[in-house]
Design a protein around this motif. Structure first.
Motif, PDB file in Angstrom:
ATOM      1  N   GLY A   1       5.325   7.253   3.638  1.00 47.35           N
ATOM      2  CA  GLY A   1       6.278   6.144   3.693  1.00 47.35           C
ATOM      3  C   GLY A   1       5.853   5.079   4.694  1.00 47.35           C
ATOM      4  O   GLY A   1       5.933   3.868   4.415  1.00 47.35           O
ATOM      5  N   LEU A   2       5.396   5.523   5.881  1.00 46.35           N
ATOM      6  CA  LEU A   2       4.924   4.590   6.904  1.00 46.35           C
ATOM      7  C   LEU A   2       3.689   3.837   6.419  1.00 46.35           C
ATOM      8  O   LEU A   2       3.567   2.617   6.611  1.00 46.35           O
ATOM      9  CB  LEU A   2       4.608   5.352   8.188  1.00 46.35           C
ATOM     10  N   ILE A   3       2.773   4.571   5.785  1.00 44.81           N
ATOM     11  CA  ILE A   3       1.558   3.947   5.272  1.00 44.81           C
ATOM     12  C   ILE A   3       1.892   2.902   4.212  1.00 44.81           C
ATOM     13  O   ILE A   3       1.318   1.802   4.192  1.00 44.81           O
ATOM     14  CB  ILE A   3       0.607   5.024   4.708  1.00 44.81           C
ATOM     15  N   GLU A   4       2.833   3.223   3.321  1.00 41.51           N
ATOM     16  CA  GLU A   4       3.244   2.287   2.275  1.00 41.51           C
ATOM     17  C   GLU A   4       3.836   1.023   2.894  1.00 41.51           C
ATOM     18  O   GLU A   4       3.540  -0.099   2.469  1.00 41.51           O
ATOM     19  CB  GLU A   4       4.274   2.948   1.349  1.00 41.51           C
ATOM     20  N   TYR A   5       4.691   1.193   3.886  1.00 43.92           N
ATOM     21  CA  TYR A   5       5.319   0.042   4.539  1.00 43.92           C
ATOM     22  C   TYR A   5       4.258  -0.835   5.213  1.00 43.92           C
ATOM     23  O   TYR A   5       4.275  -2.073   5.072  1.00 43.92           O
ATOM     24  CB  TYR A   5       6.349   0.506   5.573  1.00 43.92           C
ATOM     25  N   ASN A   6       3.341  -0.197   5.944  1.00 43.86           N
ATOM     26  CA  ASN A   6       2.288  -0.956   6.617  1.00 43.86           C
ATOM     27  C   ASN A   6       1.396  -1.673   5.615  1.00 43.86           C
ATOM     28  O   ASN A   6       0.932  -2.791   5.864  1.00 43.86           O
ATOM     29  CB  ASN A   6       1.444  -0.034   7.504  1.00 43.86           C
ATOM     30  N   PHE A   7       1.174  -1.028   4.460  1.00 48.23           N
ATOM     31  CA  PHE A   7       0.352  -1.671   3.433  1.00 48.23           C
ATOM     32  C   PHE A   7       1.031  -2.936   2.918  1.00 48.23           C
ATOM     33  O   PHE A   7       0.373  -3.970   2.718  1.00 48.23           O
ATOM     34  CB  PHE A   7       0.073  -0.721   2.265  1.00 48.23           C
ATOM     35  N   HIS A   8       2.322  -2.883   2.671  1.00 44.64           N
ATOM     36  CA  HIS A   8       3.030  -4.067   2.167  1.00 44.64           C
ATOM     37  C   HIS A   8       2.975  -5.205   3.187  1.00 44.64           C
ATOM     38  O   HIS A   8       2.818  -6.379   2.807  1.00 44.64           O
ATOM     39  CB  HIS A   8       4.476  -3.717   1.825  1.00 44.64           C
ATOM     40  N   CYS A   9       3.083  -4.875   4.467  1.00 42.71           N
ATOM     41  CA  CYS A   9       2.931  -5.898   5.511  1.00 42.71           C
ATOM     42  C   CYS A   9       1.521  -6.477   5.485  1.00 42.71           C
ATOM     43  O   CYS A   9       1.332  -7.700   5.623  1.00 42.71           O
ATOM     44  CB  CYS A   9       3.228  -5.307   6.888  1.00 42.71           C
ATOM     45  N   PHE A  10       0.537  -5.600   5.298  1.00 42.57           N
ATOM     46  CA  PHE A  10      -0.864  -6.031   5.224  1.00 42.57           C
ATOM     47  C   PHE A  10      -1.079  -6.956   4.025  1.00 42.57           C
ATOM     48  O   PHE A  10      -1.727  -8.003   4.142  1.00 42.57           O
ATOM     49  CB  PHE A  10      -1.769  -4.793   5.132  1.00 42.57           C
ATOM     50  N   ARG A  11      -0.543  -6.575   2.877  1.00 39.21           N
ATOM     51  CA  ARG A  11      -0.727  -7.383   1.670  1.00 39.21           C
ATOM     52  C   ARG A  11      -0.098  -8.770   1.827  1.00 39.21           C
ATOM     53  O   ARG A  11      -0.676  -9.776   1.398  1.00 39.21           O
ATOM     54  CB  ARG A  11      -0.141  -6.669   0.449  1.00 39.21           C
ATOM     55  N   GLU A  12       1.071  -8.839   2.441  1.00 36.58           N
ATOM     56  CA  GLU A  12       1.716 -10.133   2.671  1.00 36.58           C
ATOM     57  C   GLU A  12       0.875 -11.004   3.609  1.00 36.58           C
ATOM     58  O   GLU A  12       0.740 -12.220   3.398  1.00 36.58           O
ATOM     59  CB  GLU A  12       3.111  -9.923   3.254  1.00 36.58           C
ATOM     60  N   ALA A  13       0.301 -10.377   4.632  1.00 37.26           N
ATOM     61  CA  ALA A  13      -0.541 -11.121   5.578  1.00 37.26           C
ATOM     62  C   ALA A  13      -1.800 -11.643   4.889  1.00 37.26           C
ATOM     63  O   ALA A  13      -2.218 -12.792   5.123  1.00 37.26           O
ATOM     64  CB  ALA A  13      -0.908 -10.234   6.761  1.00 37.26           C
ATOM     65  N   ILE A  14      -2.403 -10.813   4.041  1.00 40.22           N
ATOM     66  CA  ILE A  14      -3.588 -11.240   3.286  1.00 40.22           C
ATOM     67  C   ILE A  14      -3.234 -12.427   2.395  1.00 40.22           C
ATOM     68  O   ILE A  14      -4.005 -13.398   2.283  1.00 40.22           O
ATOM     69  CB  ILE A  14      -4.128 -10.076   2.427  1.00 40.22           C
TER      70      ILE A  14
ATOM     71  N   LEU B   1      -6.797  -7.822  10.690  1.00 40.33           N
ATOM     72  CA  LEU B   1      -5.685  -7.254   9.922  1.00 40.33           C
ATOM     73  C   LEU B   1      -5.963  -5.792   9.562  1.00 40.33           C
ATOM     74  O   LEU B   1      -5.068  -4.946   9.616  1.00 40.33           O
ATOM     75  CB  LEU B   1      -5.454  -8.079   8.659  1.00 40.33           C
ATOM     76  N   LEU B   2      -7.210  -5.483   9.205  1.00 35.13           N
ATOM     77  CA  LEU B   2      -7.571  -4.101   8.876  1.00 35.13           C
ATOM     78  C   LEU B   2      -7.493  -3.208  10.108  1.00 35.13           C
ATOM     79  O   LEU B   2      -7.062  -2.049  10.026  1.00 35.13           O
ATOM     80  CB  LEU B   2      -8.970  -4.061   8.267  1.00 35.13           C
ATOM     81  N   ASN B   3      -7.915  -3.736  11.256  1.00 35.71           N
ATOM     82  CA  ASN B   3      -7.820  -2.965  12.496  1.00 35.71           C
ATOM     83  C   ASN B   3      -6.365  -2.638  12.836  1.00 35.71           C
ATOM     84  O   ASN B   3      -6.032  -1.525  13.251  1.00 35.71           O
ATOM     85  CB  ASN B   3      -8.455  -3.748  13.650  1.00 35.71           C
ATOM     86  N   ILE B   4      -5.479  -3.618  12.644  1.00 34.35           N
ATOM     87  CA  ILE B   4      -4.052  -3.394  12.901  1.00 34.35           C
ATOM     88  C   ILE B   4      -3.498  -2.348  11.942  1.00 34.35           C
ATOM     89  O   ILE B   4      -2.733  -1.454  12.337  1.00 34.35           O
ATOM     90  CB  ILE B   4      -3.277  -4.727  12.762  1.00 34.35           C
ATOM     91  N   LEU B   5      -3.900  -2.434  10.668  1.00 34.43           N
ATOM     92  CA  LEU B   5      -3.421  -1.484   9.660  1.00 34.43           C
ATOM     93  C   LEU B   5      -3.817  -0.054  10.001  1.00 34.43           C
ATOM     94  O   LEU B   5      -2.977   0.854   9.988  1.00 34.43           O
ATOM     95  CB  LEU B   5      -3.959  -1.874   8.282  1.00 34.43           C
ATOM     96  N   ILE B   6      -5.099   0.170  10.303  1.00 32.09           N
ATOM     97  CA  ILE B   6      -5.550   1.558  10.521  1.00 32.09           C
ATOM     98  C   ILE B   6      -5.009   2.121  11.834  1.00 32.09           C
ATOM     99  O   ILE B   6      -4.709   3.311  11.933  1.00 32.09           O
ATOM    100  CB  ILE B   6      -7.092   1.666  10.478  1.00 32.09           C
ATOM    101  N   SER B   7      -4.842   1.273  12.849  1.00 33.37           N
ATOM    102  CA  SER B   7      -4.355   1.779  14.135  1.00 33.37           C
ATOM    103  C   SER B   7      -2.877   2.177  14.059  1.00 33.37           C
ATOM    104  O   SER B   7      -2.435   3.073  14.782  1.00 33.37           O
ATOM    105  CB  SER B   7      -4.559   0.727  15.226  1.00 33.37           C
ATOM    106  N   ASN B   8      -2.125   1.529  13.171  1.00 29.99           N
ATOM    107  CA  ASN B   8      -0.702   1.835  13.048  1.00 29.99           C
ATOM    108  C   ASN B   8      -0.394   2.834  11.939  1.00 29.99           C
ATOM    109  O   ASN B   8       0.763   3.233  11.773  1.00 29.99           O
ATOM    110  CB  ASN B   8       0.088   0.544  12.791  1.00 29.99           C
ATOM    111  N   SER B   9      -1.421   3.245  11.193  1.00 30.33           N
ATOM    112  CA  SER B   9      -1.188   4.153  10.060  1.00 30.33           C
ATOM    113  C   SER B   9      -1.956   5.462  10.175  1.00 30.33           C
ATOM    114  O   SER B   9      -1.787   6.346   9.333  1.00 30.33           O
ATOM    115  CB  SER B   9      -1.572   3.454   8.749  1.00 30.33           C
ATOM    116  N   GLY B  10      -2.815   5.592  11.181  1.00 30.98           N
ATOM    117  CA  GLY B  10      -3.613   6.806  11.315  1.00 30.98           C
ATOM    118  C   GLY B  10      -4.748   6.891  10.316  1.00 30.98           C
ATOM    119  O   GLY B  10      -5.271   7.975  10.057  1.00 30.98           O
ATOM    120  N   ILE B  11      -5.144   5.762   9.742  1.00 31.49           N
ATOM    121  CA  ILE B  11      -6.235   5.721   8.763  1.00 31.49           C
ATOM    122  C   ILE B  11      -7.567   5.760   9.500  1.00 31.49           C
ATOM    123  O   ILE B  11      -7.735   5.121  10.545  1.00 31.49           O
ATOM    124  CB  ILE B  11      -6.123   4.453   7.882  1.00 31.49           C
ATOM    125  N   GLU B  12      -8.541   6.505   8.953  1.00 31.02           N
ATOM    126  CA  GLU B  12      -9.834   6.622   9.618  1.00 31.02           C
ATOM    127  C   GLU B  12     -10.759   5.459   9.296  1.00 31.02           C
ATOM    128  O   GLU B  12     -11.500   4.985  10.153  1.00 31.02           O
ATOM    129  CB  GLU B  12     -10.502   7.946   9.225  1.00 31.02           C
TER     130      GLU B  12
END
Length: 321
Positions: free
Chosen positions: A284-297, A180-191
């Protein structure tokens, strides 16, 4: 476990009870088994049993089956500043006895108090202890036992890093969390992203990229800042609550163009990320991806909770006539 004065109780107090490292100088030597249940205030739900250094495995009162039978990980602490020959003998006795009872135990060796050693001496001590410990097991015909070694000190973040790696081995959902973390960073540009247990500052999961110690220390310091500031300014006198809740969010800009980004995942966990300032323009994209991540967690933990609730009922059904 470990010999007397090796630093076992100090580790437990610093990691799980927020004791200042300097205050551990006044801790008395452990004279009996101390059971510390930390499941009430933390996501990391287990007991830590702190054993006195003078314990005798061959004493009839020492119930190996009871102690090692339900053990997930055995952490053996060795004082790197002392002559550790006796510690290696005790390590071999401990591991051998524990493995006879429970072959699924994770064996972890903390080469402790390395803050007083030079870098060359640290490497030498780790190599020496690793070599002697594995040779002793090999000579005893126990090549199947795997020991993990960590250089630790309570005066820096190395003890939290080591405990993080130990705890991760005990979390069956770890591969899912990492994915889930790998999906989050790859879709958000997080290092880099860490999923932290807020109380202990242990990270229960991170993405698949290597962990840089400096990045981990920055994230730990950020959690301290958020909690401290929230305690001062975030609590109202007329409302019962905690300094860390569903509204907890922090953004810190560093002078090297890096952004530290913290979001509450649940009342125990926080997501802490490192990303570049230009990437954060897409907040905005990062916030949206985070909410998806939180729901998955949340879904992962709901499945875990249902499985834990189902276990006792199925056991009682088998036991009933």
């Amino acid at each position: 476990m470990g010999l007397r004065r090796s630093g076992k109780s100090s580790i437990s107090k610093v990691v799980f009870h927020k004791l200042s490292p300097n205050e551990t100088l006044f801790l008395e030597s452990t004279s009996k088994v101390v059971k510390d249940d930390i499941s009430n205030s933390s996501f990391v739900q287990f007991q830590i049993w702190d054993f006195p250094g003078q314990i005798d495995f061959f004493d009839p009162a020492f119930d190996s089956d009871h102690i090692f039978g339900g053990c997930g990980a055995l952490i053996f602490v060795i004082d790197a500043q002392d002559d550790y020959r006796d510690a290696l003998v005790r390590l071999h006795q401990t591991v051998t006895r524990a493995y006879q009872v429970n072959q699924s135990i994770k064996f972890e060796v903390f080469i402790h108090k390395v803050d007083g050693l030079t870098d060359d001496r640290k490497i030498e001590a780790q190599r020496d202890i690793h070599q002697h410990a594995t040779e002793d097991l090999s000579d005893a015909g126990l090549e199947g036992i795997h020991l993990s070694f960590y250089l630790t000190s309570i005066y820096d973040h190395s003890i939290f890093e080591a405990f993080s790696r130990v705890v991760q081995k005990l979390i069956p959902q770890l591969p899912t969390l990492e994915n889930l973390l790998n999906i989050l960073i790859s879709n958000s540009g997080i290092e880099k992203a860490f999923l932290f247990d807020v109380v202990s500052k242990i990270y229960i999961a991170t993405d698949s990229s290597p962990v840089d110690m400096q990045s981990y220390e920055l994230c730990c310091d950020m959690i301290d800042v958020v909690i401290d500031v929230s305690c001062i300014y975030g609590l109202r006198d007329d409302v019962d609550g905690t300094a860390y809740d569903q509204h907890s969010l922090s953004i810190i800009r560093l002078n090297n163009g890096t952004i530290l980004y913290l979001r509450e995942v649940n009342r125990f966990l926080a997501l802490v990320c490192l990303l570049r300032e230009d990437v954060f323009e897409r907040q905005g994209l990062i916030e949206y991806n985070f909410h998806c991540f939180r729901e998955a967690i949340q879904e992962v933990f709901d499945i875990r909770r249902k499985a834990m609730m189902a276990t006792p009922s199925s056991a009682s059904a088998r036991d009933s006539p």
